[in-house]
Each structure stands twice: as C-alpha cells, then as structure tokens.
Design a protein around this motif. Structure first.
Motif, PDB file in Angstrom:
ATOM      1  N   VAL A  94       0.897  -1.142  -0.016  1.00  0.00           N
ATOM      2  CA  VAL A  94       0.012  -0.033  -0.075  1.00  0.00           C
ATOM      3  C   VAL A  94       0.895   1.324  -0.068  1.00  0.00           C
ATOM      4  O   VAL A  94       1.778   1.375   0.948  1.00  0.00           O
ATOM      5  CB  VAL A  94      -0.892   0.073   1.231  1.00  0.00           C
ATOM      6  N   VAL A 139      -3.063   6.176   1.409  1.00  0.00           N
ATOM      7  CA  VAL A 139      -4.350   5.987   1.679  1.00  0.00           C
ATOM      8  C   VAL A 139      -4.779   7.642   1.800  1.00  0.00           C
ATOM      9  O   VAL A 139      -4.274   8.366   2.410  1.00  0.00           O
ATOM     10  CB  VAL A 139      -5.014   5.399   3.000  1.00  0.00           C
ATOM     11  N   ILE A 190      -7.003   4.378  -2.216  1.00  0.00           N
ATOM     12  CA  ILE A 190      -5.841   3.410  -1.777  1.00  0.00           C
ATOM     13  C   ILE A 190      -5.222   3.236  -3.066  1.00  0.00           C
ATOM     14  O   ILE A 190      -5.606   2.512  -3.960  1.00  0.00           O
ATOM     15  CB  ILE A 190      -6.540   2.305  -1.030  1.00  0.00           C
ATOM     16  N   THR A 206      -8.312  -0.294 -11.618  1.00  0.00           N
ATOM     17  CA  THR A 206      -9.217   0.430 -10.604  1.00  0.00           C
ATOM     18  C   THR A 206     -10.288  -0.482 -10.394  1.00  0.00           C
ATOM     19  O   THR A 206     -11.088  -0.853 -11.166  1.00  0.00           O
ATOM     20  CB  THR A 206      -9.381   1.806 -11.441  1.00  0.00           C
ATOM     21  N   ASP A 242     -14.896   0.217  -4.153  1.00  0.00           N
ATOM     22  CA  ASP A 242     -15.690  -0.816  -3.427  1.00  0.00           C
ATOM     23  C   ASP A 242     -16.806  -0.075  -2.617  1.00  0.00           C
ATOM     24  O   ASP A 242     -16.951   1.041  -2.864  1.00  0.00           O
ATOM     25  CB  ASP A 242     -14.494  -1.113  -2.226  1.00  0.00           C
ATOM     26  N   LYS A 296     -11.838   3.796  -3.602  1.00  0.00           N
ATOM     27  CA  LYS A 296     -11.424   3.393  -5.014  1.00  0.00           C
ATOM     28  C   LYS A 296     -10.014   2.845  -4.672  1.00  0.00           C
ATOM     29  O   LYS A 296      -9.343   3.394  -4.110  1.00  0.00           O
ATOM     30  CB  LYS A 296     -11.138   4.826  -5.749  1.00  0.00           C
ATOM     31  N   VAL A 297      -9.718   1.658  -5.240  1.00  0.00           N
ATOM     32  CA  VAL A 297      -8.467   1.055  -4.930  1.00  0.00           C
ATOM     33  C   VAL A 297      -7.827   1.371  -6.534  1.00  0.00           C
ATOM     34  O   VAL A 297      -8.329   0.694  -7.384  1.00  0.00           O
ATOM     35  CB  VAL A 297      -8.688  -0.343  -4.540  1.00  0.00           C
ATOM     36  N   LEU A 329      -4.483  -0.101  -8.321  1.00  0.00           N
ATOM     37  CA  LEU A 329      -3.657  -1.254  -8.099  1.00  0.00           C
ATOM     38  C   LEU A 329      -2.536  -1.345  -9.227  1.00  0.00           C
ATOM     39  O   LEU A 329      -3.290  -1.616 -10.215  1.00  0.00           O
ATOM     40  CB  LEU A 329      -4.076  -2.649  -7.695  1.00  0.00           C
TER      41      LEU A 329
END
Length: 102
Positions: A29, A32, A41, A69, A72, A81-82, A84
């Motif tokens: 990570v 945040v 995140i 993206t 969640d 919003k993640v 990654l």
C-alpha cells in the motif's frame, strides 16, 4: 482543497491490512488519501516472480505495468477507490505459446 494523506506506509509492518487480509502479502500500500467524496487507496503488487498461465514455468522478467481500478463499498460513508499497479511478466520458455524467445 487538496487531498489529505491519511497513511503513507513505510517498512514491512506499515500496513495493518495484512492482519485482516493475509492474501495481501504481495501487495504494497503506497498511500491512503481522503479525496473528499471518496477514499483512494494506491497500491502495487510486489511479487518477485509469477508462473506463466500457459505453461506454468516461473518468470521474473517484467514485460509491462498497468493500473487496475476497483470501486468498493462505502467505508465510513464514502466510496473506496483502489488503484492497483500490476505487472505483466514475459515467459522465457521457448516452447510456450506466450514465450518471447520464439
């Protein structure tokens, strides 16, 4: 109004998410952030190698990177919003359909 960084992890024990989701051991990570209407995140995969989905042989040669993206469910009343960053790996097997040495 700029974003507020809630967490900028450093070191192996910086993120408590691994306590709740042990499968995140290969995810780092990066930040945040509170962006007002949602929480962001930012993370990336850190696995040193992966197996080819075609032939199963391991490879550590990175081909490219791209970002996935995922939105969640709300946490504390706001969507999450993640983002990654993941890597694609070359397959070095000469006989593999996905191989790059043909």
């Amino acid at each position: 109004m700029g974003s507020i960084v809630l967490q900028t992890p450093t070191g192996e024990d910086a993120c408590c998410l691994r306590l709740f989701c042990p499968s995140l051991k290969d995810v780092q990570v990066l930040a945040v952030e509170d962006l007002g209407d949602h929480v962001l995140i930012a993370a990336r995969t850190v696995v040193p190698e992966t197996s080819c989905p075609e032939c199963g042989l391991p490879s550590a040669r990175v081909h490219s990177r791209y970002r996935r993206t995922v939105w969640d469910l709300a946490a504390c009343g706001r969507p999450v919003k993640v983002e990654l960053e993941v890597r694609r790996f070359f397959c070095s097997a000469f006989t593999c359909e996905r191989g790059d040495l043909r």
